[in-house]
Write an enzyme that holds these catalytic residues in place. Structure first.
Site, PDB file in Angstrom:
ATOM      1  N   CYS A 142       3.073   3.281 -10.294  1.00  8.32           N
ATOM      2  CA  CYS A 142       4.498   3.639 -10.295  1.00  8.32           C
ATOM      3  C   CYS A 142       4.750   4.894 -11.125  1.00  8.32           C
ATOM      4  O   CYS A 142       5.696   5.623 -10.880  1.00  8.32           O
ATOM      5  CB  CYS A 142       5.312   2.472 -10.845  1.00  8.32           C
TER       6      CYS A 142
ATOM      7  N   GLU B  28      11.577  -3.354 -12.541  1.00  7.46           N
ATOM      8  CA  GLU B  28      10.718  -2.180 -12.742  1.00  7.46           C
ATOM      9  C   GLU B  28      10.354  -1.685 -11.352  1.00  7.46           C
ATOM     10  O   GLU B  28       9.619  -2.359 -10.635  1.00  7.46           O
ATOM     11  CB  GLU B  28       9.443  -2.563 -13.509  1.00  7.46           C
ATOM     12  N   LEU B  29      10.855  -0.504 -11.002  1.00  4.91           N
ATOM     13  CA  LEU B  29      10.763  -0.093  -9.594  1.00  4.91           C
ATOM     14  C   LEU B  29       9.934   1.176  -9.422  1.00  4.91           C
ATOM     15  O   LEU B  29       9.074   1.473 -10.231  1.00  4.91           O
ATOM     16  CB  LEU B  29      12.178   0.042  -9.029  1.00  4.91           C
TER      17      LEU B  29
ATOM     18  N   TRP C 169       0.971  -5.349  -6.229  1.00  7.78           N
ATOM     19  CA  TRP C 169      -0.484  -5.454  -6.081  1.00  7.78           C
ATOM     20  C   TRP C 169      -1.262  -4.443  -6.904  1.00  7.78           C
ATOM     21  O   TRP C 169      -2.483  -4.509  -6.953  1.00  7.78           O
ATOM     22  CB  TRP C 169      -0.895  -5.336  -4.606  1.00  7.78           C
ATOM     23  N   ASN C 170      -0.588  -3.487  -7.500  1.00  8.93           N
ATOM     24  CA  ASN C 170      -1.404  -2.392  -8.053  1.00  8.93           C
ATOM     25  C   ASN C 170      -2.066  -2.717  -9.391  1.00  8.93           C
ATOM     26  O   ASN C 170      -3.194  -2.297  -9.632  1.00  8.93           O
ATOM     27  CB  ASN C 170      -0.624  -1.089  -8.090  1.00  8.93           C
TER      28      ASN C 170
ATOM     29  N   LYS D 134       5.316 -15.340  -8.764  1.00 10.41           N
ATOM     30  CA  LYS D 134       5.023 -15.063  -7.344  1.00 10.41           C
ATOM     31  C   LYS D 134       4.271 -13.736  -7.314  1.00 10.41           C
ATOM     32  O   LYS D 134       4.874 -12.668  -7.367  1.00 10.41           O
ATOM     33  CB  LYS D 134       6.334 -14.954  -6.553  1.00 10.41           C
TER      34      LYS D 134
ATOM     35  N   GLU E  98       8.702   8.254  -2.713  1.00 12.94           N
ATOM     36  CA  GLU E  98       7.464   7.740  -3.316  1.00 12.94           C
ATOM     37  C   GLU E  98       6.418   7.497  -2.232  1.00 12.94           C
ATOM     38  O   GLU E  98       6.661   6.763  -1.288  1.00 12.94           O
ATOM     39  CB  GLU E  98       7.758   6.432  -4.055  1.00 12.94           C
TER      40      GLU E  98
ATOM     41  N   GLY F 140       8.166  -3.925  -8.411  1.00 11.41           N
ATOM     42  CA  GLY F 140       7.845  -3.661  -7.014  1.00 11.41           C
ATOM     43  C   GLY F 140       8.585  -2.425  -6.546  1.00 11.41           C
ATOM     44  O   GLY F 140       9.075  -1.625  -7.348  1.00 11.41           O
ATOM     45  N   GLY F 141       8.684  -2.293  -5.235  1.00 11.68           N
ATOM     46  CA  GLY F 141       9.344  -1.128  -4.655  1.00 11.68           C
ATOM     47  C   GLY F 141      10.858  -1.180  -4.815  1.00 11.68           C
ATOM     48  O   GLY F 141      11.434  -2.259  -5.009  1.00 11.68           O
TER      49      GLY F 141
HETATM   50  P1  NAD Z   1       6.931  -4.699  -2.954  1.00  7.60           P
HETATM   51  O1  NAD Z   1       8.304  -4.392  -3.373  1.00  7.60           O
HETATM   52  O2  NAD Z   1       6.591  -4.655  -1.500  1.00  7.60           O
HETATM   53  O3  NAD Z   1       6.494  -6.143  -3.456  1.00  7.60           O
HETATM   54  C1  NAD Z   1       6.530  -6.501  -4.822  1.00  7.60           C
HETATM   55  C2  NAD Z   1       6.637  -8.002  -4.937  1.00  7.60           C
HETATM   56  O4  NAD Z   1       7.935  -8.390  -4.503  1.00  7.60           O
HETATM   57  C3  NAD Z   1       5.646  -8.776  -4.060  1.00  7.60           C
HETATM   58  O5  NAD Z   1       5.222  -9.919  -4.748  1.00  7.60           O
HETATM   59  C4  NAD Z   1       6.499  -9.146  -2.859  1.00  7.60           C
HETATM   60  O6  NAD Z   1       6.018 -10.273  -2.173  1.00  7.60           O
HETATM   61  C5  NAD Z   1       7.828  -9.417  -3.548  1.00  7.60           C
HETATM   62  N1  NAD Z   1       9.012  -9.316  -2.694  1.00  7.60           N
HETATM   63  C6  NAD Z   1       9.260  -8.418  -1.711  1.00  7.60           C
HETATM   64  N2  NAD Z   1      10.474  -8.641  -1.182  1.00  7.60           N
HETATM   65  C7  NAD Z   1      11.022  -9.690  -1.843  1.00  7.60           C
HETATM   66  C8  NAD Z   1      12.262 -10.400  -1.746  1.00  7.60           C
HETATM   67  N3  NAD Z   1      13.198 -10.066  -0.851  1.00  7.60           N
HETATM   68  N4  NAD Z   1      12.490 -11.427  -2.603  1.00  7.60           N
HETATM   69  C9  NAD Z   1      11.565 -11.768  -3.528  1.00  7.60           C
HETATM   70  N5  NAD Z   1      10.372 -11.148  -3.637  1.00  7.60           N
HETATM   71  C10 NAD Z   1      10.097 -10.119  -2.816  1.00  7.60           C
HETATM   72  O7  NAD Z   1       6.009  -3.702  -3.797  1.00  7.60           O
HETATM   73  P2  NAD Z   1       4.447  -3.478  -3.686  1.00  7.60           P
HETATM   74  O8  NAD Z   1       4.198  -2.708  -2.420  1.00  7.60           O
HETATM   75  O9  NAD Z   1       3.731  -4.742  -3.935  1.00  7.60           O
HETATM   76  O10 NAD Z   1       4.193  -2.537  -4.957  1.00  7.60           O
HETATM   77  C11 NAD Z   1       4.375  -1.165  -4.911  1.00  7.60           C
HETATM   78  C12 NAD Z   1       5.718  -0.782  -5.477  1.00  7.60           C
HETATM   79  O11 NAD Z   1       5.853  -1.314  -6.795  1.00  7.60           O
HETATM   80  C13 NAD Z   1       5.857   0.716  -5.636  1.00  7.60           C
HETATM   81  O12 NAD Z   1       7.141   1.126  -5.205  1.00  7.60           O
HETATM   82  C14 NAD Z   1       5.718   0.947  -7.118  1.00  7.60           C
HETATM   83  O13 NAD Z   1       6.330   2.093  -7.599  1.00  7.60           O
HETATM   84  C15 NAD Z   1       6.296  -0.294  -7.677  1.00  7.60           C
HETATM   85  N6  NAD Z   1       5.773  -0.508  -9.033  1.00  7.60           N
HETATM   86  C16 NAD Z   1       6.603  -0.319 -10.108  1.00  7.60           C
HETATM   87  C17 NAD Z   1       6.125  -0.460 -11.395  1.00  7.60           C
HETATM   88  C18 NAD Z   1       7.014  -0.271 -12.588  1.00  7.60           C
HETATM   89  O14 NAD Z   1       6.690  -0.800 -13.641  1.00  7.60           O
HETATM   90  N7  NAD Z   1       8.107   0.429 -12.479  1.00  7.60           N
HETATM   91  C19 NAD Z   1       4.796  -0.819 -11.587  1.00  7.60           C
HETATM   92  C20 NAD Z   1       3.979  -1.006 -10.472  1.00  7.60           C
HETATM   93  C21 NAD Z   1       4.490  -0.865  -9.202  1.00  7.60           C
END
Ligand code: NAD
Length: 497
Positions: free
Chosen positions: A287, A253-254, A154-155, A178, A390, A231-232
């Protein structure tokens, strides 16, 4: 009450109702009120979207296009995004509460991804292999993988999506997106531009909803060839495990907990701004946040006093106001998580130098329930949870160090490795420390610079693979080796050639 606008999934070139017929509210973090409804897609919608993408990959106009024609479509899309950048940015702010100054700058920058990868589309060249076998002509082709599932957080929804979408399409794949359940509307608005640009239906599709439901179904789908995930780290690990079960490719990318290191020979005014931009820009919801500030002992007091004084002046307020510097955090769970980490830091014995709590019921924060004070902790040691985990919020931990070796040891003593900042006026020190830090991006005397031209990704638990730059397109290709016999007869069939 007036009905809220509804956002439906986009499959095979059209918006369609979700199979569940269920919707959930998306909330504006500045007003704390729902402003739209988004479809709760399930495995059936995932199936339909993957089927559309698979059909578009295997039949019809898309696979028949030349790479040059694909590039031209991406170029046209870039122009359309530029024309619509302000609308897209306003949607992002309404969904995630980040500053319009940041989101508008991102949305105006995003077309560069489509121009760059569009230009690269017809420069993906194979090789003629100098064969060691007589009468064999051998060459390679770099071909697309198939259906790519792009999962975004979402960021920075559209920018992180473009990191994936532009190279995936340039390489000839089709895509199912998604977006985060908290920020789906900008992605659903963006995809309408694909038809206008001339992309055939089914090349790009969007399903919305929750990770564990529709996200997991997309990852597990037998026709998914690759998952490009941001994502996370915990969700990333789940996605990676599911992808492994189906032997699918994955780019991850985490998370991060990046060290921003201030040496005693730094220009302190610049370093203070670098520390601020590392943590309070984007309300710390990035991130690459420089959330561990390492400060050399000799300048510690002077630097920290200057930093706290500067941070104290940060203006909270309406993210749509261009003068606002710190907005609300995006989601209710994130708000709770940040406050929990502030409490953890206090319990661990860290010293509150600034902030340290919620910032609601202030006139500048409107009706928002999601403001948190810019918070700085001193007296942090690298073994504390506030130094290792984090937070993804406006919370900075300051750690002291004596010399270069100790700075490197602290910087590397963590499971993440996304980025690092170094503040020094010595070029030797800058190079030595950059080489020693195990992270995918190093900034020297600057912070948070990202470009379509330069590879981006994590070491260690911060991820796998790279986005951006030429190497990103290889993440969406596979190599085929073609052997052609020029012999006039077929040799002994019982012996390998
Ligand atoms: P999140 O992991 O909760 O969700 C990210 C996405 O993954 C969402 O669309 C979510 O619905 C989906 N998702 C979650 N579980 C899933 C599963 N089991 N199967 C398939 N899809 C699934 O992350 P968030 O809270 O939306 O974003 C914040 C996190 O993202 C932070 O940890 C941040 O560091 C990371 N992030 C990383 C980067 C990077 O480039 N390294 C950039 C931005 C954000």
């Amino acid at each position: 009450m007036a009905e809220l606008p509804r956002y439906d999934p986009y499959i095979n070139g059209a918006n369609v109702a979700p199979k569940s017929n269920e919707y959930f509210a998306t909330i504006n973090p500045y007003t704390s009120k729902p402003w739209a409804e988004v479809a709760r897609c399930n495995a059936e919608d995932a199936d339909a979207a993957i089927a559309a993408a698979y059909t578009a990959f295997t039949t019809g106009q898309w696979p028949a296009l030349t790479a040059t024609a694909r590039g031209a479509l991406l170029h046209r899309l870039g122009d359309l995004i530029a024309d619509n950048a302000d609308e897209l940015a306003a949607l992002e702010v309404r969904d995630n509460g980040k500053l319009i100054s940041e989101m508008a700058a991102q949305c105006h920058y995003i077309p560069q991804w489509y121009y760059y990868f569009g230009g690269l589309a017809d420069k993906i060249e194979g090789a003629v292999i100098p064969s060691d076998k007589p009468e064999i002509f051998n060459y390679t082709r770099h071909e697309p993988l198939g259906v790519v599932v792009a999962i975004t957080p979402w960021n920075s929804p559209l920018m992180l999506l473009s990191f994936k979408l532009a190279p995936a399409l340039a390489a000839g794949n089709t895509v199912v997106i998604k977006p985060s359940e908290f920020t789906s509307t900008s992605t659903l608005t963006l995809v309408k531009l694909f038809a206008e640009a001339g992309f055939p239906p089914g090349v790009v599709n969007v399903v919305t909803g929750f990770g564990a439901e529709v996200g997991a179904a997309l990852v597990a789908h037998p026709k998914t060839a690759k998952i490009a995930f941001t994502g996370g780290s915990d969700s990333g690990a789940r996605v990676y495990t599911a992808a492994a079960a189906g032997l699918k490719q994955c780019t991850l990318e985490l998370g991060g907990k990046s060290p921003n290191i201030v040496f005693d020979d730094a220009n302190l005014d610049d370093a203070v701004k670098g520390a601020i931009s590392g943590i309070f820009a984007a309300t710390g919801q990035t991130c690459i946040a420089g959330s561990r500030l390492l400060v050399q002992n000799r300048i510690y007091t002077e630097f920290v006093d200057q930093l706290v004084a500067f941070a104290r002046t940060a203006r909270m307020g309406d993210p749509m106001d261009r003068d606002t510097q710190v907005g609300p955090v995006t989601t209710p769970p994130q708000y709770e998580k940040i406050l929990q980490y502030i409490q953890i830091a206090k319990d661990e014995g860290a010293e509150v130098l600034l902030g340290g709590g919620p910032a609601v019921d202030r006139p500048e924060c409107g009706d928002s329930q999601y403001f948190i004070e810019p918070t700085i902790f001193g007296g942090v040691t690298n073994d504390m949870r506030i130094a290792q985990e984090e937070v993804f919020g406006p919370v900075l931990s300051i750690i002291r160090f004596d010399d270069d070796a100790e700075a490197v040891a602290i910087a590397n003593d963590i499971e993440f490795g996304l980025a690092a900042g170094i503040w020094t006026q010595s070029i030797n020190r800058a190079i030595k420390i950059s080489n020693a830090i195990r992270a995918g991006t190093i900034w020297v005397n600057t912070y948070r610079a990202v470009s379509f031209l330069s590879p981006f990704g994590g070491y260690k638990k911060s991820g796998l693979g790279r986005e951006n730059g030429i190497e990103a397109i290889r993440e969406y290709l596979q190599t085929k080796s073609v052997w052609i016999s020029t012999a006039t007869d077929v040799p002994n069939p019982f012996v390998m050639r």
